[in-house]
Design a protein around this motif. Sequence first.
Motif, PDB file in Angstrom:
ATOM      1  N   ALA A 166      -7.019   6.523  -9.559  1.00 47.17           N
ATOM      2  CA  ALA A 166      -8.307   7.160  -9.245  1.00 47.17           C
ATOM      3  C   ALA A 166      -8.945   6.535  -8.018  1.00 47.17           C
ATOM      4  O   ALA A 166      -9.568   7.229  -7.204  1.00 47.17           O
ATOM      5  CB  ALA A 166      -9.245   7.033 -10.451  1.00 47.17           C
ATOM      6  N   ASP A 167      -8.791   5.189  -7.859  1.00 43.22           N
ATOM      7  CA  ASP A 167      -9.345   4.545  -6.675  1.00 43.22           C
ATOM      8  C   ASP A 167      -8.644   5.034  -5.400  1.00 43.22           C
ATOM      9  O   ASP A 167      -9.285   5.254  -4.366  1.00 43.22           O
ATOM     10  CB  ASP A 167      -9.199   3.032  -6.797  1.00 43.22           C
ATOM     11  CG  ASP A 167      -9.960   2.486  -8.021  1.00 43.22           C
ATOM     12  OD1 ASP A 167     -10.959   3.123  -8.404  1.00 43.22           O
ATOM     13  OD2 ASP A 167      -9.532   1.454  -8.568  1.00 43.22           O
ATOM     14  N   VAL A 168      -7.329   5.201  -5.488  1.00 48.59           N
ATOM     15  CA  VAL A 168      -6.579   5.690  -4.321  1.00 48.59           C
ATOM     16  C   VAL A 168      -7.019   7.100  -3.941  1.00 48.59           C
ATOM     17  O   VAL A 168      -7.273   7.416  -2.768  1.00 48.59           O
ATOM     18  CB  VAL A 168      -5.069   5.659  -4.598  1.00 48.59           C
ATOM     19  CG1 VAL A 168      -4.294   6.263  -3.420  1.00 48.59           C
ATOM     20  CG2 VAL A 168      -4.605   4.234  -4.852  1.00 48.59           C
ATOM     21  N   ASN A 169      -7.140   7.986  -4.937  1.00 48.92           N
ATOM     22  CA  ASN A 169      -7.563   9.359  -4.654  1.00 48.92           C
ATOM     23  C   ASN A 169      -8.986   9.398  -4.122  1.00 48.92           C
ATOM     24  O   ASN A 169      -9.320  10.229  -3.259  1.00 48.92           O
ATOM     25  CB  ASN A 169      -7.430  10.209  -5.909  1.00 48.92           C
ATOM     26  CG  ASN A 169      -5.988  10.523  -6.249  1.00 48.92           C
ATOM     27  OD1 ASN A 169      -5.141  10.569  -5.357  1.00 48.92           O
ATOM     28  ND2 ASN A 169      -5.689  10.713  -7.522  1.00 48.92           N
ATOM     29  N   ALA A 170      -9.850   8.515  -4.643  1.00 50.53           N
ATOM     30  CA  ALA A 170     -11.226   8.490  -4.134  1.00 50.53           C
ATOM     31  C   ALA A 170     -11.248   8.062  -2.667  1.00 50.53           C
ATOM     32  O   ALA A 170     -11.989   8.625  -1.847  1.00 50.53           O
ATOM     33  CB  ALA A 170     -12.065   7.539  -4.988  1.00 50.53           C
ATOM     34  N   ALA A 171     -10.423   7.070  -2.332  1.00 45.56           N
ATOM     35  CA  ALA A 171     -10.373   6.640  -0.936  1.00 45.56           C
ATOM     36  C   ALA A 171      -9.814   7.737  -0.031  1.00 45.56           C
ATOM     37  O   ALA A 171     -10.324   7.970   1.077  1.00 45.56           O
ATOM     38  CB  ALA A 171      -9.520   5.373  -0.825  1.00 45.56           C
ATOM     39  N   ILE A 172      -8.766   8.405  -0.483  1.00 47.45           N
ATOM     40  CA  ILE A 172      -8.191   9.501   0.315  1.00 47.45           C
ATOM     41  C   ILE A 172      -9.205  10.611   0.504  1.00 47.45           C
ATOM     42  O   ILE A 172      -9.343  11.198   1.592  1.00 47.45           O
ATOM     43  CB  ILE A 172      -6.905  10.028  -0.360  1.00 47.45           C
ATOM     44  CG1 ILE A 172      -5.804   8.965  -0.316  1.00 47.45           C
ATOM     45  CG2 ILE A 172      -6.418  11.296   0.310  1.00 47.45           C
ATOM     46  CD1 ILE A 172      -4.543   9.364  -1.053  1.00 47.45           C
ATOM     47  N   PRO A 183      -5.340  15.533  -3.981  1.00 48.26           N
ATOM     48  CA  PRO A 183      -5.174  14.225  -4.643  1.00 48.26           C
ATOM     49  C   PRO A 183      -3.703  13.885  -4.874  1.00 48.26           C
ATOM     50  O   PRO A 183      -2.836  14.754  -4.993  1.00 48.26           O
ATOM     51  CB  PRO A 183      -5.930  14.389  -5.963  1.00 48.26           C
ATOM     52  CG  PRO A 183      -6.815  15.570  -5.753  1.00 48.26           C
ATOM     53  CD  PRO A 183      -6.122  16.471  -4.791  1.00 48.26           C
ATOM     54  N   LEU A 184      -3.430  12.592  -4.964  1.00 48.29           N
ATOM     55  CA  LEU A 184      -2.082  12.095  -5.245  1.00 48.29           C
ATOM     56  C   LEU A 184      -1.787  12.284  -6.726  1.00 48.29           C
ATOM     57  O   LEU A 184      -2.578  11.908  -7.582  1.00 48.29           O
ATOM     58  CB  LEU A 184      -1.999  10.618  -4.857  1.00 48.29           C
ATOM     59  CG  LEU A 184      -0.616   9.984  -4.807  1.00 48.29           C
ATOM     60  CD1 LEU A 184       0.230  10.632  -3.709  1.00 48.29           C
ATOM     61  CD2 LEU A 184      -0.738   8.484  -4.550  1.00 48.29           C
ATOM     62  N   ARG A 185      -0.649  12.864  -7.050  1.00 55.11           N
ATOM     63  CA  ARG A 185      -0.331  13.156  -8.454  1.00 55.11           C
ATOM     64  C   ARG A 185      -0.015  11.886  -9.230  1.00 55.11           C
ATOM     65  O   ARG A 185      -0.343  11.766 -10.395  1.00 55.11           O
ATOM     66  CB  ARG A 185       0.860  14.122  -8.523  1.00 55.11           C
ATOM     67  CG  ARG A 185       0.561  15.517  -8.005  1.00 55.11           C
ATOM     68  CD  ARG A 185       1.620  16.491  -8.486  1.00 55.11           C
ATOM     69  NE  ARG A 185       2.941  16.149  -7.964  1.00 55.11           N
ATOM     70  CZ  ARG A 185       3.507  16.738  -6.910  1.00 55.11           C
ATOM     71  NH1 ARG A 185       2.823  17.675  -6.264  1.00 55.11           N
ATOM     72  NH2 ARG A 185       4.700  16.377  -6.511  1.00 55.11           N
ATOM     73  N   SER A 186       0.661  10.945  -8.602  1.00 59.46           N
ATOM     74  CA  SER A 186       1.065   9.705  -9.276  1.00 59.46           C
ATOM     75  C   SER A 186       1.387   8.664  -8.224  1.00 59.46           C
ATOM     76  O   SER A 186       1.533   8.979  -7.039  1.00 59.46           O
ATOM     77  CB  SER A 186       2.272   9.957 -10.187  1.00 59.46           C
ATOM     78  OG  SER A 186       3.383  10.374  -9.406  1.00 59.46           O
ATOM     79  N   ARG A 187       1.521   7.439  -8.679  1.00 57.86           N
ATOM     80  CA  ARG A 187       1.922   6.358  -7.805  1.00 57.86           C
ATOM     81  C   ARG A 187       3.412   6.076  -8.017  1.00 57.86           C
ATOM     82  O   ARG A 187       3.908   6.131  -9.145  1.00 57.86           O
ATOM     83  CB  ARG A 187       1.091   5.109  -8.095  1.00 57.86           C
ATOM     84  CG  ARG A 187      -0.403   5.297  -7.815  1.00 57.86           C
ATOM     85  CD  ARG A 187      -1.193   4.059  -8.218  1.00 57.86           C
ATOM     86  NE  ARG A 187      -0.758   2.900  -7.417  1.00 57.86           N
ATOM     87  CZ  ARG A 187      -1.133   1.652  -7.672  1.00 57.86           C
ATOM     88  NH1 ARG A 187      -1.923   1.390  -8.719  1.00 57.86           N
ATOM     89  NH2 ARG A 187      -0.725   0.656  -6.916  1.00 57.86           N
ATOM     90  N   LEU A 188       4.094   5.775  -6.916  1.00 55.61           N
ATOM     91  CA  LEU A 188       5.544   5.585  -6.964  1.00 55.61           C
ATOM     92  C   LEU A 188       5.860   4.206  -7.509  1.00 55.61           C
ATOM     93  O   LEU A 188       5.479   3.186  -6.929  1.00 55.61           O
ATOM     94  CB  LEU A 188       6.147   5.745  -5.558  1.00 55.61           C
ATOM     95  CG  LEU A 188       7.664   5.646  -5.476  1.00 55.61           C
ATOM     96  CD1 LEU A 188       8.315   6.758  -6.292  1.00 55.61           C
ATOM     97  CD2 LEU A 188       8.105   5.732  -4.018  1.00 55.61           C
ATOM     98  N   GLY A 189       6.544   4.170  -8.645  1.00 53.88           N
ATOM     99  CA  GLY A 189       6.917   2.912  -9.250  1.00 53.88           C
ATOM    100  C   GLY A 189       8.392   2.620  -9.176  1.00 53.88           C
ATOM    101  O   GLY A 189       8.827   1.512  -9.488  1.00 53.88           O
ATOM    102  N   THR A 190       9.197   3.606  -8.762  1.00 53.78           N
ATOM    103  CA  THR A 190      10.652   3.443  -8.666  1.00 53.78           C
ATOM    104  C   THR A 190      11.025   2.996  -7.262  1.00 53.78           C
ATOM    105  O   THR A 190      10.320   3.292  -6.288  1.00 53.78           O
ATOM    106  CB  THR A 190      11.350   4.773  -9.000  1.00 53.78           C
ATOM    107  OG1 THR A 190      10.817   5.277 -10.224  1.00 53.78           O
ATOM    108  CG2 THR A 190      12.846   4.582  -9.142  1.00 53.78           C
ATOM    109  N   ASP A 191      12.143   2.315  -7.137  1.00 49.31           N
ATOM    110  CA  ASP A 191      12.612   1.892  -5.822  1.00 49.31           C
ATOM    111  C   ASP A 191      12.927   3.116  -4.960  1.00 49.31           C
ATOM    112  O   ASP A 191      13.444   4.118  -5.452  1.00 49.31           O
ATOM    113  CB  ASP A 191      13.864   1.027  -5.979  1.00 49.31           C
ATOM    114  CG  ASP A 191      14.232   0.359  -4.670  1.00 49.31           C
ATOM    115  OD1 ASP A 191      14.963   1.001  -3.875  1.00 49.31           O
ATOM    116  OD2 ASP A 191      13.786  -0.775  -4.435  1.00 49.31           O
TER     117      ASP A 191
END
Length: 1101
Positions: free
Chosen positions: A238-244, A254-262
């Motif tokens: 939510a902080d990332v989407n608010a900044a964007i 908005p960003l759907r998710s954060r990338l956690g995989t390599d």
Amino acid sequence: MADSIERCSISVYSSTCCDFSPLHPSETNLTRLKDCKRGIVSHLIKNGVRSGVKGEADVFSEADLICKRVGLFTVEESFAVCPYHRDFLGIHWRPKTSCQYPNHKGTAKPYRSFNSRMCKRMISEFGILVPVGSGICRKCHGDYLNLPSSIGEVEVPIEDNREHTTDSLKNQKSSCTDAPLNETNDEAWTCRLRTRQTDTSIYEDLVPSDSQSSAVCSQSSNWSQEEEALPLQEIQLADVNAAINIISQGQISPLRSRLGTDLVDVKERTLRYYKRKAEETCTALLDAIAPHQGQRLKRIVLPSSESSDDDLSNVVGEMYHNIKDANLKCQLLSLIVHRCSKAELLTKFPEITKHQIDKARRHAFVYGPGSDVQLKASSQHRERINYAKLQHAVEFFSDPSFNEISSYTTRNLKLDSGNTLVIPDIVRTMIHSNLIKLYNAYCTSINFEPLSESTLYEVLNACSASKRKCLKGLDNIAVDGSSAFDSLSSLVDKLDEPQQWKKEMKEKLFNARLYLKTDYKLHIKREDECAFHCLQYALSDPKSSLLGVTCDHEHNQNCSRCYIFGEAVTEIREVIIKTPSEEQEVFLQDLEMSVTQVEDWRSHIVRTVNQDDGRIDVLHDLKNNEVLVILDWAMKYLPQMYREKMKDFFGQKGVHWHVCVAVFKDQNGSLVHKTFTHIMDYVKQDFFAVLSLLEHTLVTIKQHMPNITEAYLRSDNAGCYHCGQIWLSIPSLSERTGITVKRYDYSEAQSGKSYCDAKIAHMRSKMRIFSSEGHNICTATQMKEAIDSGAGVKGTCIAVVDVDVTKQEVTKHSWKGVSFISNIEFTSTGIKTWRAYRIGEGCFKDTESLQKLGQTQSATCLKIISDFNYPENHGKIHLKTPNTDDESGSHDRSDSISNDEEECENEPTGMNSKLFFCPEYGCVKSYQTFGKLNEHLLIGNHVFKKLSESSCDKTKKLWAETCNSVLTTTRPRVEHEPEASDSVDLPVRGWALKKEKRYSRFSQKVKDFLTDLFDKGEESGRKENPTAVALEMRNLVEDGRKRFSPCEWLQPSQISSFFSRLAVNSSQANVICAEKLGLDDSDLLSVLSELQNAEVFQNIT
């Protein structure tokens, strides 16, 4: 042309590099904007921009158009532009098919275009440049109109930046014209369209380079890298989407998710998503840091890889152009196909097609970019055909006696590798079975063992050619002769004789007709004991010793195939004499007319063979300082439009074009050619036009090839070539051009098919392709543009000219017997002429005699509208030299070969020596005896050679090489076995020479009959058919008797000529009548126009 070009001013504001223009390859220098004055009205109208035709113009000049395309809304006249940017930012710029509004969503198509005001507003609102003329859909146009007026009226700060950039460039003395191509200017910035890029090298884009991570900021920072990093709290989605959302002002989803995989393990689709979101966020952040200058800041922080992409594209493009293999081309194109859009690829590489781009993208998606994948199993071909025999057969089948070159279309030969060979369309005048029988007879006469009959059929199928089905545009004399045999066959049916006799007569006529159509020309020799085969006897003038040759042998041989026609005619005449007197006169008239036409056909064949020897001798004996120039008028090119209206289809006026093919030797001593084509909107095709074009061609040859000092000319018998005026003017022409014309040879009438027709076919094909791409070809200039488009036609240069008829000084001459002259030789003391090539010493006329015959034409002063772009390449000419070496005996041997193998290797390599082939798959060894083959199999030392092409491909390549070259092979001869006879009915000496036409006046009864029919046709509008009138004259009965006697019968051609003279006299009478009535020229023109329109309407209905 130079390898590189100076950097122009526009490149500072454009995302593309300076380069030469493929549309105008002759332009190699920069052009000042103030000198860019091409017409832009049609371009603006086509792209929906106000042109000033109705109302106020949005763009005022070509310079204004180029500047606005890169975001400069004020013209800087001191700027210079390179040919590439001038064309592809000017009138040759093409809009994209999709809507270019920055916030466009969906698939709606454009319905109108961006103007200058809208482009300014896009920069001030979004910081994105949209080129003038780009499309916008209805929805986006509504969004544009709803923009706040305060935002839309903000002045674009691009002017100040441009001035600052210009000043800095001047202070540093690094102007646009001096900077090299690979330099970049940090202070220069470019407004570019925001596009979604699809790149296969996405891992490189996501991982920052060393230069990017070590960028030094110009301002000091309070943060120290040496201090220990403070612990950070985990950032939530939510902080990332608010900044964007704050940075982009809500313009980025908005960003759907954060990338956690390599990154290495994620799928390509997921990787593309996060890459796109990162690019959008970075762009928004840079715009927030430096409003309206985000792109400039991005170039400073993240150096673009466009220069490396352009370098890769240039390298791939050059390799793509030089490589012929279709699979390898697909692999090369797959390296760059995802780095550029389809439109950009088509612009960079005009020779590729959309299908090839789609194929390369599919290759990159399935196998990976540049992957070496064998799409289909490669077939290994075994050598089971003797190459020398194959070459011998192809040379025979390609003889001009059996083929005619069409000047209209081309034919494609597809090889197994996927490559395509383009040849002019060849019309084969004989069916395959008869051609193979004739070839076998020829091989028997020279003790040559040919290929098998089934293989010869395969060779003919590979040597693709059109079969003559629709008999149009044929040789007049040959058609009349063939029709005469049909008339004789019909005459035999009318005679009251037994069926057995009729069958025998028809069989004799059929054999005689087949003999003249096929192998009669192969029996003709320079000297022969048969009078019908001897060129010297048939073409020697009995009235002049200078134009004749006395044979050293007797003509006492009786060729049964030559005399079979005379025997049949004698028997038919004897039967006709016995018929009743009522029909006897009619039958005799038909017989004599048919016999005359057949004899004219036979004489025509002899003259054709003899005149063709002149061309062969010139090509074989051509020296390094000599050139052979072949001249020919092409048929008028009718205007061709991409979208043609019905009213434009009727009443078209063709464009005139003349072709000169210059054949010469290159530095290696090989025969090559260059083609010089002159195009004119209107010209009278007379001797002065030919002399003007020939003078310009010879001057161009002398300028680019100073070693050429002598020339041979060759053309057909058209009146513009075969006339005394041009002969009298050639000596002065030689003095003006610096190239001495040694001889002028003419081909036999109706047999002048030359290499010009092959080049005309290639140029017509090029123009059809150009028109299919959406262009119109209506003028001479557009024809030149069409032929020169892309890579042009190999070895061909085009000039648009206009003949200045005011410079014509010669109008008539008093040279007698011009129509009987076939060869002319020009010397320093006069002119020597012949009736037939190499027959007699020739008649000589000195300079004094020539001055009495007529005056000489001085300089023609041809008006050059657009001169030749002299081609750097040239076409090759194939000189056929029979090769009797067997390729199978030339393979390398290993060192461990035994003595038996060495004996096998030393066997003779003649065509008939190697009969036994090794059955091992891939082995190319062959042996003379079966015992040697067994020894080879026992030893097992096979010689393998992977053959990259099949025998069918070899045949196609030989056929293409033959069709695209001037045939210089000596005509094959078939030895006959004549029978000696003491009572041979010899034809008269010189029987094959041209006969003087006997003109007989029509009787008054015939004139009255034809005039009455013409008057009735003029009154009713239903004109008589000459063929129907000729039949009516034969059958018309008056008072129980035929109205016209057989001696008064006329041919359709005679009736047509008589009607034409009446029509001309009628038109002249109407003009005189109009002058008496006081009508002016405009009234006459309007009347003629109405008559033409009425005639066209009548033809339609």
